[in-house]
Design a protein around this motif. Structure first.
Motif, mmCIF file in Angstrom:
data_model
loop_
_atom_site.group_PDB
_atom_site.id
_atom_site.type_symbol
_atom_site.label_atom_id
_atom_site.label_comp_id
_atom_site.label_asym_id
_atom_site.label_seq_id
_atom_site.Cartn_x
_atom_site.Cartn_y
_atom_site.Cartn_z
ATOM 1 N N GLY A 60 10.955 71.291 42.478
ATOM 2 C CA GLY A 60 11.302 70.657 43.744
ATOM 3 C C GLY A 60 12.335 69.558 43.540
ATOM 4 O O GLY A 60 12.896 69.391 42.459
ATOM 5 N N ALA A 61 12.564 68.792 44.590
ATOM 6 C CA ALA A 61 13.543 67.708 44.544
ATOM 7 C C ALA A 61 12.971 66.532 43.751
ATOM 8 O O ALA A 61 11.762 66.294 43.762
ATOM 9 C CB ALA A 61 13.887 67.263 45.956
ATOM 10 N N PRO A 62 13.840 65.782 43.079
ATOM 11 C CA PRO A 62 13.362 64.594 42.371
ATOM 12 C C PRO A 62 12.707 63.591 43.328
ATOM 13 O O PRO A 62 13.110 63.493 44.490
ATOM 14 C CB PRO A 62 14.630 63.990 41.765
ATOM 15 N N VAL A 63 11.691 62.863 42.819
ATOM 16 C CA VAL A 63 11.042 61.830 43.628
ATOM 17 C C VAL A 63 11.615 60.445 43.346
ATOM 18 O O VAL A 63 11.402 59.519 44.116
ATOM 19 C CB VAL A 63 9.507 61.806 43.431
ATOM 20 N N ALA A 64 12.345 60.315 42.241
ATOM 21 C CA ALA A 64 12.938 59.021 41.897
ATOM 22 C C ALA A 64 13.995 59.216 40.815
ATOM 23 O O ALA A 64 13.946 60.184 40.053
ATOM 24 C CB ALA A 64 11.866 58.057 41.388
ATOM 25 N N THR A 65 14.931 58.286 40.778
ATOM 26 C CA THR A 65 15.890 58.190 39.677
ATOM 27 C C THR A 65 16.077 56.702 39.406
ATOM 28 O O THR A 65 15.950 55.872 40.312
ATOM 29 C CB THR A 65 17.262 58.814 40.018
ATOM 30 N N ASN A 66 16.340 56.382 38.171
ATOM 31 C CA ASN A 66 16.663 55.000 37.833
ATOM 32 C C ASN A 66 17.357 54.963 36.479
ATOM 33 O O ASN A 66 17.462 55.982 35.791
ATOM 34 C CB ASN A 66 15.427 54.084 37.875
ATOM 35 N N THR A 67 17.839 53.796 36.133
ATOM 36 C CA THR A 67 18.412 53.564 34.811
ATOM 37 C C THR A 67 17.687 52.366 34.232
ATOM 38 O O THR A 67 17.558 51.330 34.901
ATOM 39 C CB THR A 67 19.924 53.287 34.890
ATOM 40 N N ILE A 68 17.172 52.541 33.022
ATOM 41 C CA ILE A 68 16.471 51.440 32.362
ATOM 42 C C ILE A 68 17.109 51.175 31.005
ATOM 43 O O ILE A 68 17.811 52.038 30.460
ATOM 44 C CB ILE A 68 14.959 51.732 32.188
ATOM 45 N N GLU A 69 16.860 49.988 30.497
ATOM 46 C CA GLU A 69 17.282 49.628 29.147
ATOM 47 C C GLU A 69 16.050 49.170 28.394
ATOM 48 O O GLU A 69 15.205 48.459 28.931
ATOM 49 C CB GLU A 69 18.321 48.514 29.179
ATOM 50 N N PHE A 70 15.951 49.617 27.142
ATOM 51 C CA PHE A 70 14.825 49.221 26.306
ATOM 52 C C PHE A 70 15.213 49.370 24.844
ATOM 53 O O PHE A 70 16.266 49.938 24.519
ATOM 54 C CB PHE A 70 13.576 50.054 26.633
ATOM 55 N N GLU A 71 14.369 48.847 23.979
ATOM 56 C CA GLU A 71 14.602 48.986 22.540
ATOM 57 C C GLU A 71 13.643 50.028 21.989
ATOM 58 O O GLU A 71 12.466 50.067 22.346
ATOM 59 C CB GLU A 71 14.372 47.649 21.839
ATOM 60 N N TYR A 72 14.178 50.911 21.144
ATOM 61 C CA TYR A 72 13.352 51.916 20.476
ATOM 62 C C TYR A 72 13.941 52.153 19.102
ATOM 63 O O TYR A 72 15.152 52.384 18.969
ATOM 64 C CB TYR A 72 13.322 53.218 21.282
ATOM 65 N N TYR A 73 13.111 52.052 18.091
ATOM 66 C CA TYR A 73 13.527 52.286 16.705
ATOM 67 C C TYR A 73 14.691 51.375 16.329
ATOM 68 O O TYR A 73 15.620 51.772 15.642
ATOM 69 C CB TYR A 73 13.873 53.761 16.491
ATOM 70 N N GLY A 74 14.653 50.133 16.837
ATOM 71 C CA GLY A 74 15.664 49.140 16.484
ATOM 72 C C GLY A 74 16.992 49.304 17.188
ATOM 73 O O GLY A 74 17.949 48.603 16.882
ATOM 74 N N SER A 75 17.087 50.221 18.147
ATOM 75 C CA SER A 75 18.326 50.448 18.890
ATOM 76 C C SER A 75 18.108 50.154 20.366
ATOM 77 O O SER A 75 17.005 50.271 20.871
ATOM 78 C CB SER A 75 18.771 51.907 18.766
ATOM 79 N N ARG A 76 19.193 49.793 21.035
ATOM 80 C CA ARG A 76 19.136 49.600 22.479
ATOM 81 C C ARG A 76 19.420 50.940 23.140
ATOM 82 O O ARG A 76 20.426 51.583 22.835
ATOM 83 C CB ARG A 76 20.162 48.555 22.920
ATOM 84 N N ILE A 77 18.532 51.360 24.014
ATOM 85 C CA ILE A 77 18.669 52.627 24.721
ATOM 86 C C ILE A 77 18.959 52.326 26.185
ATOM 87 O O ILE A 77 18.243 51.546 26.818
ATOM 88 C CB ILE A 77 17.375 53.478 24.623
ATOM 89 N N ILE A 78 20.006 52.925 26.713
ATOM 90 C CA ILE A 78 20.317 52.854 28.134
ATOM 91 C C ILE A 78 20.066 54.261 28.655
ATOM 92 O O ILE A 78 20.763 55.208 28.282
ATOM 93 C CB ILE A 78 21.770 52.406 28.380
ATOM 94 N N GLN A 79 19.040 54.382 29.483
ATOM 95 C CA GLN A 79 18.524 55.694 29.842
ATOM 96 C C GLN A 79 18.548 55.933 31.347
ATOM 97 O O GLN A 79 17.911 55.217 32.098
ATOM 98 C CB GLN A 79 17.093 55.795 29.305
ATOM 99 N N ARG A 80 19.292 56.958 31.747
ATOM 100 C CA ARG A 80 19.323 57.411 33.142
ATOM 101 C C ARG A 80 18.210 58.435 33.288
ATOM 102 O O ARG A 80 18.169 59.414 32.565
ATOM 103 C CB ARG A 80 20.679 58.037 33.448
ATOM 104 N N GLN A 81 17.287 58.202 34.218
ATOM 105 C CA GLN A 81 16.093 59.034 34.334
ATOM 106 C C GLN A 81 16.003 59.677 35.713
ATOM 107 O O GLN A 81 16.255 59.026 36.721
ATOM 108 C CB GLN A 81 14.831 58.184 34.135
ATOM 109 N N THR A 82 15.589 60.940 35.719
ATOM 110 C CA THR A 82 15.277 61.651 36.951
ATOM 111 C C THR A 82 13.834 62.092 36.857
ATOM 112 O O THR A 82 13.429 62.705 35.864
ATOM 113 C CB THR A 82 16.200 62.875 37.129
ATOM 114 N N PHE A 83 13.043 61.765 37.885
ATOM 115 C CA PHE A 83 11.602 62.049 37.889
ATOM 116 C C PHE A 83 11.261 63.145 38.891
ATOM 117 O O PHE A 83 11.690 63.081 40.051
ATOM 118 C CB PHE A 83 10.818 60.789 38.286
#
Length: 165
Positions: free
Chosen positions: A80-103
């Protein structure tokens, strides 16, 4: 994210991910419990999903991740259609991750969750699965990101509306 996909510590990685929120009739959403490999004593709850691979659509990635991470088989066109999208930033394994997400939210009844198809890094860093209401998860303070409880509420609302129509 497999070990080969982990960026070197200290770098920045941008990625597009597809995430799936299986919702039971009672409104609880399936999440995974795990940790950053560099911070095993700080576990958190997070949504099912992962990176969109070359040549893959976001729904195709969501379907693949759902099968790989928890053993639920659902074709991409059933999401079906996505219920949300966002972009988050976080640290994982010592790196900065900028992640565009579709839910995507999907209605499920009884499911048998299995970790049998997970990649090695996932097997090493995911310890359990659990069913959560957004409010209950928010109260624990153990969501991987502050946006997750609200997204769980959106997913449960979307499934409730789909079931009512």
């Amino acid at each position: 994210m497999s070990e080969s996909q982990l960026p070197p510590p200290g770098t920045v990685r941008r990625r597009t991910t597809a995430r799936v929120l299986p919702v039971r009739p009672d409104g609880k959403v399936l999440l995974l419990h795990g940790w950053d490999p560099l911070k095993p004593h700080t576990p958190y709850w997070f949504t099912i999903g992962g990176g969109v691979e070359d040549g893959e659509t976001v729904p195709e990635a969501a379907s693949r991740e759902l099968r790989e991470e928890v053993g639920i088989v659902l074709p991409a066109d059933a999401l079906g259609a996505p219920v949300a999208t966002n972009t988050i930033e976080f640290e994982y394994y010592g790196s900065r991750i900028i992640q565009r997400q579709t839910f995507f939210a999907v209605a499920v009844d009884d499911v048998d969750v299995t970790f049998a198809n997970q990649e090695e890094l996932e097997l090493q860093t995911i310890s359990a699965h659990g069913w959560w209401y957004g409010d209950d998860l928010e109260a624990t303070g153990q969501a991987a990101h502050v946006t997750i409880p609200g997204i769980l509420r959106q997913a449960a609302d979307a499934i409730t509306l789909r079931r009512a129509s």
